[in-house]
Motif scaffolding. Structure first.
Motif, PDB file in Angstrom:
ATOM      1  N   MET A  32     -93.099  54.820   3.997  1.00  0.00           N
ATOM      2  CA  MET A  32     -92.664  55.468   2.778  1.00  0.00           C
ATOM      3  C   MET A  32     -93.850  55.743   1.845  1.00  0.00           C
ATOM      4  O   MET A  32     -93.921  56.785   1.248  1.00  0.00           O
ATOM      5  CB  MET A  32     -91.611  54.588   2.112  1.00  0.00           C
ATOM      6  CG  MET A  32     -91.011  55.205   0.885  1.00  0.00           C
ATOM      7  SD  MET A  32     -90.068  56.660   1.335  1.00  0.00           S
ATOM      8  CE  MET A  32     -89.398  57.114  -0.194  1.00  0.00           C
ATOM      9  N   LYS A  33     -94.781  54.765   1.744  1.00  0.00           N
ATOM     10  CA  LYS A  33     -95.943  54.965   0.880  1.00  0.00           C
ATOM     11  C   LYS A  33     -96.781  56.149   1.353  1.00  0.00           C
ATOM     12  O   LYS A  33     -97.284  56.909   0.543  1.00  0.00           O
ATOM     13  CB  LYS A  33     -96.809  53.710   0.840  1.00  0.00           C
ATOM     14  CG  LYS A  33     -96.199  52.569   0.073  1.00  0.00           C
ATOM     15  CD  LYS A  33     -97.138  51.391   0.060  1.00  0.00           C
ATOM     16  CE  LYS A  33     -96.494  50.215  -0.635  1.00  0.00           C
ATOM     17  NZ  LYS A  33     -97.374  49.046  -0.635  1.00  0.00           N
ATOM     18  N   THR A  34     -96.906  56.290   2.666  1.00  0.00           N
ATOM     19  CA  THR A  34     -97.695  57.395   3.214  1.00  0.00           C
ATOM     20  C   THR A  34     -97.080  58.730   2.818  1.00  0.00           C
ATOM     21  O   THR A  34     -97.797  59.657   2.434  1.00  0.00           O
ATOM     22  CB  THR A  34     -97.790  57.273   4.746  1.00  0.00           C
ATOM     23  OG1 THR A  34     -98.400  56.028   5.064  1.00  0.00           O
ATOM     24  CG2 THR A  34     -98.603  58.406   5.328  1.00  0.00           C
ATOM     25  N   ILE A  35     -95.778  58.836   2.896  1.00  0.00           N
ATOM     26  CA  ILE A  35     -95.095  60.083   2.527  1.00  0.00           C
ATOM     27  C   ILE A  35     -95.334  60.390   1.058  1.00  0.00           C
ATOM     28  O   ILE A  35     -95.612  61.535   0.691  1.00  0.00           O
ATOM     29  CB  ILE A  35     -93.591  59.991   2.842  1.00  0.00           C
ATOM     30  CG1 ILE A  35     -93.382  59.914   4.352  1.00  0.00           C
ATOM     31  CG2 ILE A  35     -92.829  61.179   2.244  1.00  0.00           C
ATOM     32  CD1 ILE A  35     -91.971  59.610   4.775  1.00  0.00           C
ATOM     33  N   LEU A  36     -95.263  59.386   0.198  1.00  0.00           N
ATOM     34  CA  LEU A  36     -95.509  59.601  -1.226  1.00  0.00           C
ATOM     35  C   LEU A  36     -96.938  60.048  -1.488  1.00  0.00           C
ATOM     36  O   LEU A  36     -97.178  60.916  -2.326  1.00  0.00           O
ATOM     37  CB  LEU A  36     -95.198  58.327  -2.008  1.00  0.00           C
ATOM     38  CG  LEU A  36     -93.731  57.927  -2.057  1.00  0.00           C
ATOM     39  CD1 LEU A  36     -93.576  56.571  -2.749  1.00  0.00           C
ATOM     40  CD2 LEU A  36     -92.893  58.978  -2.755  1.00  0.00           C
ATOM     41  N   ILE A  37     -97.877  59.479  -0.764  1.00  0.00           N
ATOM     42  CA  ILE A  37     -99.274  59.879  -0.923  1.00  0.00           C
ATOM     43  C   ILE A  37     -99.461  61.328  -0.507  1.00  0.00           C
ATOM     44  O   ILE A  37    -100.110  62.109  -1.206  1.00  0.00           O
ATOM     45  CB  ILE A  37    -100.200  58.945  -0.118  1.00  0.00           C
ATOM     46  CG1 ILE A  37    -100.210  57.555  -0.738  1.00  0.00           C
ATOM     47  CG2 ILE A  37    -101.616  59.502  -0.042  1.00  0.00           C
ATOM     48  CD1 ILE A  37    -100.867  56.505   0.114  1.00  0.00           C
ATOM     49  N   ILE A  38     -98.880  61.696   0.624  1.00  0.00           N
ATOM     50  CA  ILE A  38     -98.990  63.077   1.106  1.00  0.00           C
ATOM     51  C   ILE A  38     -98.373  64.035   0.101  1.00  0.00           C
ATOM     52  O   ILE A  38     -98.966  65.069  -0.234  1.00  0.00           O
ATOM     53  CB  ILE A  38     -98.339  63.231   2.493  1.00  0.00           C
ATOM     54  CG1 ILE A  38     -99.146  62.473   3.544  1.00  0.00           C
ATOM     55  CG2 ILE A  38     -98.210  64.708   2.881  1.00  0.00           C
ATOM     56  CD1 ILE A  38     -98.474  62.373   4.891  1.00  0.00           C
ATOM     57  N   LEU A  39     -97.210  63.713  -0.414  1.00  0.00           N
ATOM     58  CA  LEU A  39     -96.551  64.583  -1.395  1.00  0.00           C
ATOM     59  C   LEU A  39     -97.373  64.691  -2.672  1.00  0.00           C
ATOM     60  O   LEU A  39     -97.463  65.766  -3.264  1.00  0.00           O
ATOM     61  CB  LEU A  39     -95.145  64.078  -1.696  1.00  0.00           C
ATOM     62  CG  LEU A  39     -94.146  64.204  -0.545  1.00  0.00           C
ATOM     63  CD1 LEU A  39     -92.815  63.562  -0.927  1.00  0.00           C
ATOM     64  CD2 LEU A  39     -93.954  65.655  -0.136  1.00  0.00           C
ATOM     65  N   SER A  40     -97.992  63.602  -3.087  1.00  0.00           N
ATOM     66  CA  SER A  40     -98.841  63.646  -4.278  1.00  0.00           C
ATOM     67  C   SER A  40    -100.043  64.553  -4.064  1.00  0.00           C
ATOM     68  O   SER A  40    -100.406  65.337  -4.931  1.00  0.00           O
ATOM     69  CB  SER A  40     -99.335  62.236  -4.628  1.00  0.00           C
ATOM     70  OG  SER A  40     -98.259  61.414  -4.960  1.00  0.00           O
ATOM     71  N   ILE A  41    -100.650  64.431  -2.898  1.00  0.00           N
ATOM     72  CA  ILE A  41    -101.806  65.285  -2.587  1.00  0.00           C
ATOM     73  C   ILE A  41    -101.385  66.748  -2.574  1.00  0.00           C
ATOM     74  O   ILE A  41    -102.071  67.609  -3.116  1.00  0.00           O
ATOM     75  CB  ILE A  41    -102.444  64.864  -1.245  1.00  0.00           C
ATOM     76  CG1 ILE A  41    -103.100  63.493  -1.392  1.00  0.00           C
ATOM     77  CG2 ILE A  41    -103.463  65.897  -0.783  1.00  0.00           C
ATOM     78  CD1 ILE A  41    -103.544  62.880  -0.087  1.00  0.00           C
ATOM     79  N   LEU A  45    -101.759  58.843  12.131  1.00  0.00           N
ATOM     80  CA  LEU A  45    -101.518  59.230  10.736  1.00  0.00           C
ATOM     81  C   LEU A  45    -102.508  60.298  10.273  1.00  0.00           C
ATOM     82  O   LEU A  45    -102.134  61.218   9.532  1.00  0.00           O
ATOM     83  CB  LEU A  45    -101.591  58.007   9.834  1.00  0.00           C
ATOM     84  CG  LEU A  45    -100.427  57.027   9.969  1.00  0.00           C
ATOM     85  CD1 LEU A  45    -100.695  55.769   9.158  1.00  0.00           C
ATOM     86  CD2 LEU A  45     -99.122  57.677   9.544  1.00  0.00           C
ATOM     87  N   SER A  46    -103.748  60.200  10.700  1.00  0.00           N
ATOM     88  CA  SER A  46    -104.740  61.218  10.337  1.00  0.00           C
ATOM     89  C   SER A  46    -104.368  62.580  10.924  1.00  0.00           C
ATOM     90  O   SER A  46    -104.493  63.607  10.254  1.00  0.00           O
ATOM     91  CB  SER A  46    -106.124  60.807  10.835  1.00  0.00           C
ATOM     92  OG  SER A  46    -106.554  59.651  10.175  1.00  0.00           O
ATOM     93  N   GLN A  47    -103.916  62.591  12.176  1.00  0.00           N
ATOM     94  CA  GLN A  47    -103.481  63.839  12.815  1.00  0.00           C
ATOM     95  C   GLN A  47    -102.285  64.444  12.081  1.00  0.00           C
ATOM     96  O   GLN A  47    -102.210  65.661  11.887  1.00  0.00           O
ATOM     97  CB  GLN A  47    -103.103  63.585  14.281  1.00  0.00           C
ATOM     98  CG  GLN A  47    -104.264  63.276  15.178  1.00  0.00           C
ATOM     99  CD  GLN A  47    -105.054  64.519  15.561  1.00  0.00           C
ATOM    100  OE1 GLN A  47    -104.613  65.641  15.388  1.00  0.00           O
ATOM    101  NE2 GLN A  47    -106.239  64.302  16.081  1.00  0.00           N
ATOM    102  N   ILE A  48    -101.343  63.589  11.672  1.00  0.00           N
ATOM    103  CA  ILE A  48    -100.168  64.071  10.940  1.00  0.00           C
ATOM    104  C   ILE A  48    -100.588  64.685   9.607  1.00  0.00           C
ATOM    105  O   ILE A  48    -100.140  65.773   9.244  1.00  0.00           O
ATOM    106  CB  ILE A  48     -99.147  62.933  10.733  1.00  0.00           C
ATOM    107  CG1 ILE A  48     -98.519  62.553  12.069  1.00  0.00           C
ATOM    108  CG2 ILE A  48     -98.080  63.326   9.715  1.00  0.00           C
ATOM    109  CD1 ILE A  48     -97.692  61.279  12.029  1.00  0.00           C
ATOM    110  N   LEU A  49    -101.464  63.995   8.871  1.00  0.00           N
ATOM    111  CA  LEU A  49    -101.930  64.530   7.597  1.00  0.00           C
ATOM    112  C   LEU A  49    -102.668  65.848   7.797  1.00  0.00           C
ATOM    113  O   LEU A  49    -102.462  66.807   7.036  1.00  0.00           O
ATOM    114  CB  LEU A  49    -102.834  63.519   6.892  1.00  0.00           C
ATOM    115  CG  LEU A  49    -103.356  63.944   5.524  1.00  0.00           C
ATOM    116  CD1 LEU A  49    -102.208  64.209   4.565  1.00  0.00           C
ATOM    117  CD2 LEU A  49    -104.299  62.889   4.977  1.00  0.00           C
TER     118      LEU A  49
END
Length: 83
Positions: free
Chosen positions: A1-10, A35-39
């Protein structure tokens, strides 16, 4: 969940990123690579230029400090707190 929030913030602040290439650290353990590939894919789908940089976890900190790497998507606190 934190990763999704970080991506959305970026992505929310990505207007300034669209003319630059964002360098994403890609370390040598599986979950971080995934995770790097997904981002990288999320950035691409949203018009943000990005590239993956293979780098050892200890060497990434100087690269982040010097601006050669911009994003590290996963850090394990227990293994990094001495550095």
């Amino acid at each position: 969940m934190k990763t999704i929030l970080i991506i959305l913030s970026i992505l929310a602040f990505s207007r300034n990123l669209q003319s630059k290439t964002v360098v994403i650290a890609s370390n040598y353990w599986t979950s971080q690579i995934v995770l790097s590939q997904i981002l990288h894919q999320v950035f691409s789908e949203n018009g943000i230029k990005s590239e993956l940089k293979k780098i050892e976890s200890l060497k990434q900190w100087r690269s982040i400090m010097n601006g050669r790497v911009h994003v590290q998507i996963e850090v394990w606190q227990g293994t990094m707190e001495k550095h």
